[in-house]
Design a protein around this motif. Sequence first.
Motif, PDB file in Angstrom:
ATOM      1  N   PHE A  34       4.788  -4.260   7.794  1.00  9.26           N
ATOM      2  CA  PHE A  34       6.035  -3.496   7.811  1.00  9.26           C
ATOM      3  C   PHE A  34       5.795  -2.058   7.360  1.00  9.26           C
ATOM      4  O   PHE A  34       5.248  -1.825   6.278  1.00  9.26           O
ATOM      5  CB  PHE A  34       7.061  -4.149   6.874  1.00  9.26           C
ATOM      6  CG  PHE A  34       7.364  -5.578   7.208  1.00  9.26           C
ATOM      7  CD1 PHE A  34       8.413  -5.900   8.041  1.00  9.26           C
ATOM      8  CD2 PHE A  34       6.570  -6.603   6.683  1.00  9.26           C
ATOM      9  CE1 PHE A  34       8.688  -7.237   8.349  1.00  9.26           C
ATOM     10  CE2 PHE A  34       6.837  -7.932   6.981  1.00  9.26           C
ATOM     11  CZ  PHE A  34       7.899  -8.246   7.825  1.00  9.26           C
ATOM     12  N   PHE A  35       6.208  -1.088   8.190  1.00  8.36           N
ATOM     13  CA  PHE A  35       6.135   0.330   7.825  1.00  8.36           C
ATOM     14  C   PHE A  35       7.484   0.763   7.282  1.00  8.36           C
ATOM     15  O   PHE A  35       8.501   0.666   7.966  1.00  8.36           O
ATOM     16  CB  PHE A  35       5.780   1.179   9.045  1.00  8.36           C
ATOM     17  CG  PHE A  35       4.340   1.120   9.418  1.00  8.36           C
ATOM     18  CD1 PHE A  35       3.408   1.906   8.764  1.00  8.36           C
ATOM     19  CD2 PHE A  35       3.908   0.271  10.414  1.00  8.36           C
ATOM     20  CE1 PHE A  35       2.070   1.839   9.090  1.00  8.36           C
ATOM     21  CE2 PHE A  35       2.574   0.197  10.753  1.00  8.36           C
ATOM     22  CZ  PHE A  35       1.654   0.980  10.089  1.00  8.36           C
ATOM     23  N   LEU A  36       7.507   1.273   6.065  1.00  4.16           N
ATOM     24  CA  LEU A  36       8.761   1.737   5.471  1.00  4.16           C
ATOM     25  C   LEU A  36       8.829   3.259   5.401  1.00  4.16           C
ATOM     26  O   LEU A  36       9.803   3.821   4.898  1.00  4.16           O
ATOM     27  CB  LEU A  36       8.939   1.133   4.069  1.00  4.16           C
ATOM     28  CG  LEU A  36       8.915  -0.402   3.994  1.00  4.16           C
ATOM     29  CD1 LEU A  36       9.292  -0.868   2.599  1.00  4.16           C
ATOM     30  CD2 LEU A  36       9.837  -1.031   5.025  1.00  4.16           C
ATOM     31  N   GLY A  37       7.786   3.918   5.910  1.00  8.53           N
ATOM     32  CA  GLY A  37       7.795   5.385   5.973  1.00  8.53           C
ATOM     33  C   GLY A  37       7.527   6.052   4.635  1.00  8.53           C
ATOM     34  O   GLY A  37       7.181   5.408   3.637  1.00  8.53           O
ATOM     35  N   LYS A  38       7.726   7.343   4.615  1.00  7.16           N
ATOM     36  CA  LYS A  38       7.479   8.152   3.423  1.00  7.16           C
ATOM     37  C   LYS A  38       8.664   8.049   2.469  1.00  7.16           C
ATOM     38  O   LYS A  38       9.821   8.088   2.901  1.00  7.16           O
ATOM     39  CB  LYS A  38       7.263   9.607   3.861  1.00  7.16           C
ATOM     40  CG  LYS A  38       6.818  10.552   2.776  1.00  7.16           C
ATOM     41  CD  LYS A  38       6.611  11.925   3.382  1.00  7.16           C
ATOM     42  CE  LYS A  38       6.349  12.957   2.307  1.00  7.16           C
ATOM     43  NZ  LYS A  38       6.214  14.309   2.877  1.00  7.16           N
ATOM     44  N   LYS A  39       8.395   7.925   1.174  1.00  8.20           N
ATOM     45  CA  LYS A  39       9.449   7.815   0.166  1.00  8.20           C
ATOM     46  C   LYS A  39       9.300   8.904  -0.894  1.00  8.20           C
ATOM     47  O   LYS A  39       8.201   9.407  -1.127  1.00  8.20           O
ATOM     48  CB  LYS A  39       9.397   6.446  -0.527  1.00  8.20           C
ATOM     49  CG  LYS A  39       9.468   5.249   0.420  1.00  8.20           C
ATOM     50  CD  LYS A  39      10.796   5.186   1.156  1.00  8.20           C
ATOM     51  CE  LYS A  39      10.816   4.047   2.163  1.00  8.20           C
ATOM     52  NZ  LYS A  39      12.057   4.042   2.971  1.00  8.20           N
ATOM     53  N   PHE A  84       0.859  -1.193   0.000  1.00  6.35           N
ATOM     54  CA  PHE A  84       0.000   0.000   0.000  1.00  6.35           C
ATOM     55  C   PHE A  84       0.886   1.231   0.000  1.00  6.35           C
ATOM     56  O   PHE A  84       1.854   1.316   0.769  1.00  6.35           O
ATOM     57  CB  PHE A  84      -0.908   0.036   1.225  1.00  6.35           C
ATOM     58  CG  PHE A  84      -1.657   1.345   1.374  1.00  6.35           C
ATOM     59  CD1 PHE A  84      -2.758   1.618   0.586  1.00  6.35           C
ATOM     60  CD2 PHE A  84      -1.221   2.326   2.269  1.00  6.35           C
ATOM     61  CE1 PHE A  84      -3.425   2.835   0.684  1.00  6.35           C
ATOM     62  CE2 PHE A  84      -1.890   3.536   2.381  1.00  6.35           C
ATOM     63  CZ  PHE A  84      -2.999   3.789   1.585  1.00  6.35           C
ATOM     64  N   ILE A  85       0.541   2.217  -0.842  1.00  6.88           N
ATOM     65  CA  ILE A  85       1.250   3.500  -0.880  1.00  6.88           C
ATOM     66  C   ILE A  85       0.229   4.616  -0.732  1.00  6.88           C
ATOM     67  O   ILE A  85      -0.740   4.683  -1.487  1.00  6.88           O
ATOM     68  CB  ILE A  85       2.035   3.682  -2.196  1.00  6.88           C
ATOM     69  CG1 ILE A  85       3.071   2.574  -2.368  1.00  6.88           C
ATOM     70  CG2 ILE A  85       2.725   5.041  -2.224  1.00  6.88           C
ATOM     71  CD1 ILE A  85       3.781   2.590  -3.708  1.00  6.88           C
ATOM     72  N   GLY A  86       0.445   5.484   0.250  1.00  7.30           N
ATOM     73  CA  GLY A  86      -0.470   6.609   0.468  1.00  7.30           C
ATOM     74  C   GLY A  86      -0.475   7.033   1.922  1.00  7.30           C
ATOM     75  O   GLY A  86       0.283   6.500   2.747  1.00  7.30           O
ATOM     76  N   GLY A  87      -1.321   7.992   2.235  1.00  8.37           N
ATOM     77  CA  GLY A  87      -1.433   8.460   3.616  1.00  8.37           C
ATOM     78  C   GLY A  87      -2.063   7.389   4.493  1.00  8.37           C
ATOM     79  O   GLY A  87      -3.131   6.864   4.176  1.00  8.37           O
ATOM     80  N   ILE A  88      -1.364   7.048   5.580  1.00 11.66           N
ATOM     81  CA  ILE A  88      -1.889   6.037   6.503  1.00 11.66           C
ATOM     82  C   ILE A  88      -2.578   6.789   7.638  1.00 11.66           C
ATOM     83  O   ILE A  88      -1.968   7.190   8.622  1.00 11.66           O
ATOM     84  CB  ILE A  88      -0.745   5.122   7.003  1.00 11.66           C
ATOM     85  CG1 ILE A  88      -0.064   4.467   5.791  1.00 11.66           C
ATOM     86  CG2 ILE A  88      -1.274   4.059   7.954  1.00 11.66           C
ATOM     87  CD1 ILE A  88       1.321   3.945   6.052  1.00 11.66           C
ATOM     88  N   GLU A  90       3.228   8.579   4.730  1.00  9.54           N
ATOM     89  CA  GLU A  90       3.203   9.290   6.013  1.00  9.54           C
ATOM     90  C   GLU A  90       2.106   8.686   6.884  1.00  9.54           C
ATOM     91  O   GLU A  90       0.981   8.509   6.428  1.00  9.54           O
ATOM     92  CB  GLU A  90       2.930  10.774   5.770  1.00  9.54           C
ATOM     93  CG  GLU A  90       3.390  11.652   6.903  1.00  9.54           C
ATOM     94  CD  GLU A  90       3.413  13.120   6.529  1.00  9.54           C
ATOM     95  OE1 GLU A  90       3.621  13.929   7.445  1.00  9.54           O
ATOM     96  OE2 GLU A  90       3.226  13.461   5.343  1.00  9.54           O
ATOM     97  N   ALA A  91       2.451   8.338   8.123  1.00  8.70           N
ATOM     98  CA  ALA A  91       1.495   7.626   8.973  1.00  8.70           C
ATOM     99  C   ALA A  91       1.252   8.336  10.293  1.00  8.70           C
ATOM    100  O   ALA A  91       2.145   8.995  10.837  1.00  8.70           O
ATOM    101  CB  ALA A  91       2.005   6.213   9.236  1.00  8.70           C
TER     102      ALA A  91
END
Length: 412
Positions: free
Chosen positions: A267-272, A221-225, A251-252
């Motif tokens: 797994f959270f990989l943060g903002k890219k 998933f890619i987007g605002g969490i 961004e979460a």
Amino acid sequence: MKDIDFVIFGARDWNNDWITQHRLAKSLSEKGYRVLFIENTGVRSLKLKDFPRVIERIKNWFSSTRGFKKIDKNLTIFSPILIPLPYSEIAKYLNSLFFSRILRFWLNKNRFNNVVFITFLATPLINEFIENSSFVLKIYYSSDNHEMASLNKKFLLSEKKIINTSNLIFATSQKLFERYKDKNTNVYKIPAGVELDKFNESVQKTIPEDIKNISKPIVGFIGGINNKIDLDLILFSSEKLKNFSFVMIGEAENHLIKVLSAKKNIFFLGKKKHSELQNYIENFDCGIMPYKINNFTDAIYPAKLNELLALGKPVVSTNIYEVGFYNKENQNIVDISNSKEDFSELIKTNIENDGFEKSNKRILVSKNNSWKTRFSLITDTINKSVETKKTEDLNWEKNFITEYKKIKNKIF
């Protein structure tokens, strides 16, 4: 249309996630138009979580020429410093005094004479500035259902004014298009599009370090969490598919990270950076759109949808209005679930039964939803509107002269 300059009021800062408003500013400048992109001027009062952005804005101010920074030959970014109380009459007056003067001075000095204003925000400050300026066209580019999102009646009144007075309205989703079409006669649906030069099978990719050791299959998933995401749905799916890894990029909000991190296969990989996303998507086995279903999310056009499809990845989504409409126009390319069980089962089925033919079909669909196609529609629509307005202006002059002569003859 080459004698036109563009002023874009963004709803995001320039260094935020790369979305339609950034693409539009960059594409216009690359086409030879002069563009001033004004960073987010605010739609609500300041909150604690906004302080990093405030610090960044202050840094931008001092590292630039009092807020103005040239990105390339035709593109300039303006980072205004404002009192973060957009609906306070005193703050509005002081902001307007400072903001309007410095912005008008810059426009005059740079000879921005034939201006097309495009605003992604509908606040009183922006509306007042545009209405007190000379312009060729006023365009409202709407990407959210503010009627559902905003509790502030002053904002909704301001948006109503901008809807009624805009020459054109661009809406990013079908639901927004339906909302505006009875309020303005010049409404066009122009959703986000994929930049195929970035999201392309032939582009050389590298495996990012933080995804290398995550076991496959990977559900991405890619987007605002944030509160738009169905938390229970993700937890249920991760429990149901224990041998699958769920990778969340974006961004979460802290409380969501805490809850989801309790699961060993999330797994959270943060903002890219946007330029890095293709490397991550390439490692996905399936993309997901786990949105809650409500009046706000029904107006969302998932910007990452076409990027996932452009790299041939299967996509599973909840049954939000826009994805259903997207399927009608794009060969039912997205698998839509109607329950938690259905959602996890579709993920499993897509990964187990994927193949070259299905992947190629998704890539072909993404080509019909490219940013190049969207941008052509934007510029063609603006061109036609400019020509129509010129004709109307000429007719106004002709009618005025005719009426003037009649009055003069009567007096004589």
